[in-house]
Design a protein around this motif. Structure first.
Motif, PDB file in Angstrom:
ATOM      1  N   ALA A   1       0.847  -1.206   0.000  1.00 47.84           N
ATOM      2  CA  ALA A   1       0.000   0.000   0.000  1.00 47.84           C
ATOM      3  C   ALA A   1       0.878   1.251   0.000  1.00 47.84           C
ATOM      4  O   ALA A   1       0.927   1.987   0.988  1.00 47.84           O
ATOM      5  CB  ALA A   1      -0.924  -0.011   1.212  1.00 47.84           C
ATOM      6  N   PRO A   2       1.578   1.503  -1.114  1.00 44.34           N
ATOM      7  CA  PRO A   2       2.508   2.636  -1.131  1.00 44.34           C
ATOM      8  C   PRO A   2       1.826   3.992  -0.942  1.00 44.34           C
ATOM      9  O   PRO A   2       2.391   4.886  -0.307  1.00 44.34           O
ATOM     10  CB  PRO A   2       3.188   2.537  -2.493  1.00 44.34           C
ATOM     11  CG  PRO A   2       2.326   1.670  -3.320  1.00 44.34           C
ATOM     12  CD  PRO A   2       1.587   0.781  -2.371  1.00 44.34           C
ATOM     13  N   ASP A   3       0.616   4.161  -1.461  1.00 47.70           N
ATOM     14  CA  ASP A   3      -0.083   5.442  -1.296  1.00 47.70           C
ATOM     15  C   ASP A   3      -0.442   5.692   0.161  1.00 47.70           C
ATOM     16  O   ASP A   3      -0.336   6.809   0.655  1.00 47.70           O
ATOM     17  CB  ASP A   3      -1.339   5.483  -2.173  1.00 47.70           C
ATOM     18  CG  ASP A   3      -1.001   5.477  -3.651  1.00 47.70           C
ATOM     19  OD1 ASP A   3       0.113   5.913  -4.003  1.00 47.70           O
ATOM     20  OD2 ASP A   3      -1.853   5.033  -4.450  1.00 47.70           O
ATOM     21  N   SER A   4      -0.867   4.646   0.849  1.00 44.10           N
ATOM     22  CA  SER A   4      -1.195   4.763   2.271  1.00 44.10           C
ATOM     23  C   SER A   4       0.044   5.120   3.088  1.00 44.10           C
ATOM     24  O   SER A   4       0.007   6.014   3.929  1.00 44.10           O
ATOM     25  CB  SER A   4      -1.791   3.447   2.776  1.00 44.10           C
ATOM     26  OG  SER A   4      -1.889   3.455   4.182  1.00 44.10           O
TER      27      SER A   4
ATOM     28  N   SER B   1       1.031   8.779   2.402  1.00 48.01           N
ATOM     29  CA  SER B   1       0.186   9.783   3.051  1.00 48.01           C
ATOM     30  C   SER B   1       0.439   9.834   4.554  1.00 48.01           C
ATOM     31  O   SER B   1       0.481  10.918   5.141  1.00 48.01           O
ATOM     32  CB  SER B   1      -1.290   9.518   2.763  1.00 48.01           C
ATOM     33  OG  SER B   1      -1.714   8.316   3.356  1.00 48.01           O
ATOM     34  N   VAL B   2       0.638   8.682   5.181  1.00 50.76           N
ATOM     35  CA  VAL B   2       0.908   8.667   6.622  1.00 50.76           C
ATOM     36  C   VAL B   2       2.264   9.287   6.933  1.00 50.76           C
ATOM     37  O   VAL B   2       2.387  10.108   7.854  1.00 50.76           O
ATOM     38  CB  VAL B   2       0.823   7.228   7.180  1.00 50.76           C
ATOM     39  CG1 VAL B   2       1.344   7.149   8.605  1.00 50.76           C
ATOM     40  CG2 VAL B   2      -0.610   6.728   7.124  1.00 50.76           C
ATOM     41  N   THR B   3       3.294   8.927   6.167  1.00 47.59           N
ATOM     42  CA  THR B   3       4.614   9.483   6.443  1.00 47.59           C
ATOM     43  C   THR B   3       4.663  10.975   6.123  1.00 47.59           C
ATOM     44  O   THR B   3       5.313  11.742   6.848  1.00 47.59           O
ATOM     45  CB  THR B   3       5.717   8.737   5.662  1.00 47.59           C
ATOM     46  OG1 THR B   3       5.386   8.725   4.271  1.00 47.59           O
ATOM     47  CG2 THR B   3       5.880   7.319   6.175  1.00 47.59           C
ATOM     48  N   ASN B   4       3.980  11.421   5.062  1.00 47.10           N
ATOM     49  CA  ASN B   4       3.941  12.854   4.763  1.00 47.10           C
ATOM     50  C   ASN B   4       3.217  13.631   5.858  1.00 47.10           C
ATOM     51  O   ASN B   4       3.647  14.720   6.249  1.00 47.10           O
ATOM     52  CB  ASN B   4       3.287  13.111   3.406  1.00 47.10           C
ATOM     53  CG  ASN B   4       4.192  12.740   2.260  1.00 47.10           C
ATOM     54  OD1 ASN B   4       5.414  12.737   2.395  1.00 47.10           O
ATOM     55  ND2 ASN B   4       3.603  12.410   1.122  1.00 47.10           N
TER      56      ASN B   4
ATOM     57  N   LEU C   1       5.558  13.701   8.911  1.00 42.50           N
ATOM     58  CA  LEU C   1       6.642  14.655   8.702  1.00 42.50           C
ATOM     59  C   LEU C   1       6.148  16.090   8.831  1.00 42.50           C
ATOM     60  O   LEU C   1       6.796  16.925   9.475  1.00 42.50           O
ATOM     61  CB  LEU C   1       7.291  14.440   7.335  1.00 42.50           C
ATOM     62  CG  LEU C   1       8.414  15.406   6.964  1.00 42.50           C
ATOM     63  CD1 LEU C   1       9.580  15.285   7.945  1.00 42.50           C
ATOM     64  CD2 LEU C   1       8.881  15.168   5.549  1.00 42.50           C
ATOM     65  N   ALA C   2       4.993  16.387   8.234  1.00 40.41           N
ATOM     66  CA  ALA C   2       4.435  17.738   8.331  1.00 40.41           C
ATOM     67  C   ALA C   2       4.131  18.101   9.778  1.00 40.41           C
ATOM     68  O   ALA C   2       4.404  19.226  10.218  1.00 40.41           O
ATOM     69  CB  ALA C   2       3.178  17.853   7.475  1.00 40.41           C
ATOM     70  N   ALA C   3       3.575  17.161  10.538  1.00 43.06           N
ATOM     71  CA  ALA C   3       3.271  17.428  11.950  1.00 43.06           C
ATOM     72  C   ALA C   3       4.543  17.675  12.751  1.00 43.06           C
ATOM     73  O   ALA C   3       4.590  18.584  13.593  1.00 43.06           O
ATOM     74  CB  ALA C   3       2.486  16.257  12.546  1.00 43.06           C
TER      75      ALA C   3
END
Length: 144
Positions: A32-35, A38-41, A44-46
């Protein structure tokens, strides 16, 4: 640590959890590369939004601490036997540190800069990801 928790020099209390976490991330990324993206991005943003200032402050504190160590009595501590002379002179150490900095810069930017310019040619000199962009990317990389 008991001998039963060690297997041929491997600390099993560290190895197996680390292997499990690594395998889980690899499996997550493969299935699930998209999942995962999105979680890692989002994570990282947080971290950057919540603690970005902490990186700047910790770097400044480290520099102040290193400066303090250099000018205090701790800067005179010999790292070796009392009668041992340093293996390298101060000039040699400075040269080695400069070489390390240049080496890591070349290792990273030697690939990153042409790839960046290939995707976004400077000054709009070519269409992104075209043959002309590749030539311009390499020209700029060689120039730098």
């Amino acid at each position: 640590m008991s001998t039963t928790s060690r297997l041929r020099g491997i600390d099993t209390a560290v190895f197996w959890p680390a292997l499990t976490i690594t395998a889980a991330f690899i499996l997550w990324g493969a299935t699930a590369p998209d999942s995962l993206a999105s979680v890692t991005n989002a994570t990282l943003a947080a971290i950057i939004n919540g603690f970005g200032w902490g990186f700047v402050v910790s770097t400044a504190m480290f520099l102040v601490f290193a400066g303090f160590l250099a000018i205090s009595r701790f800067g005179k501590i010999r790292l070796g036997a009392d009668d041992e002379l340093p293996e390298f002179t101060t000039v040699s150490w400075v040269c080695m540190m400069f070489s390390v900095g240049m080496g890591i810069g070349l290792m990273f930017w030697g690939v990153a800069e042409p790839v960046f310019h290939f995707g976004a040619p400077p000054h709009g000199l070519a269409a992104p990801q075209s043959k002309e962009a590749a030539l311009i990317a390499m020209e700029y990389a060689y120039f730098h």
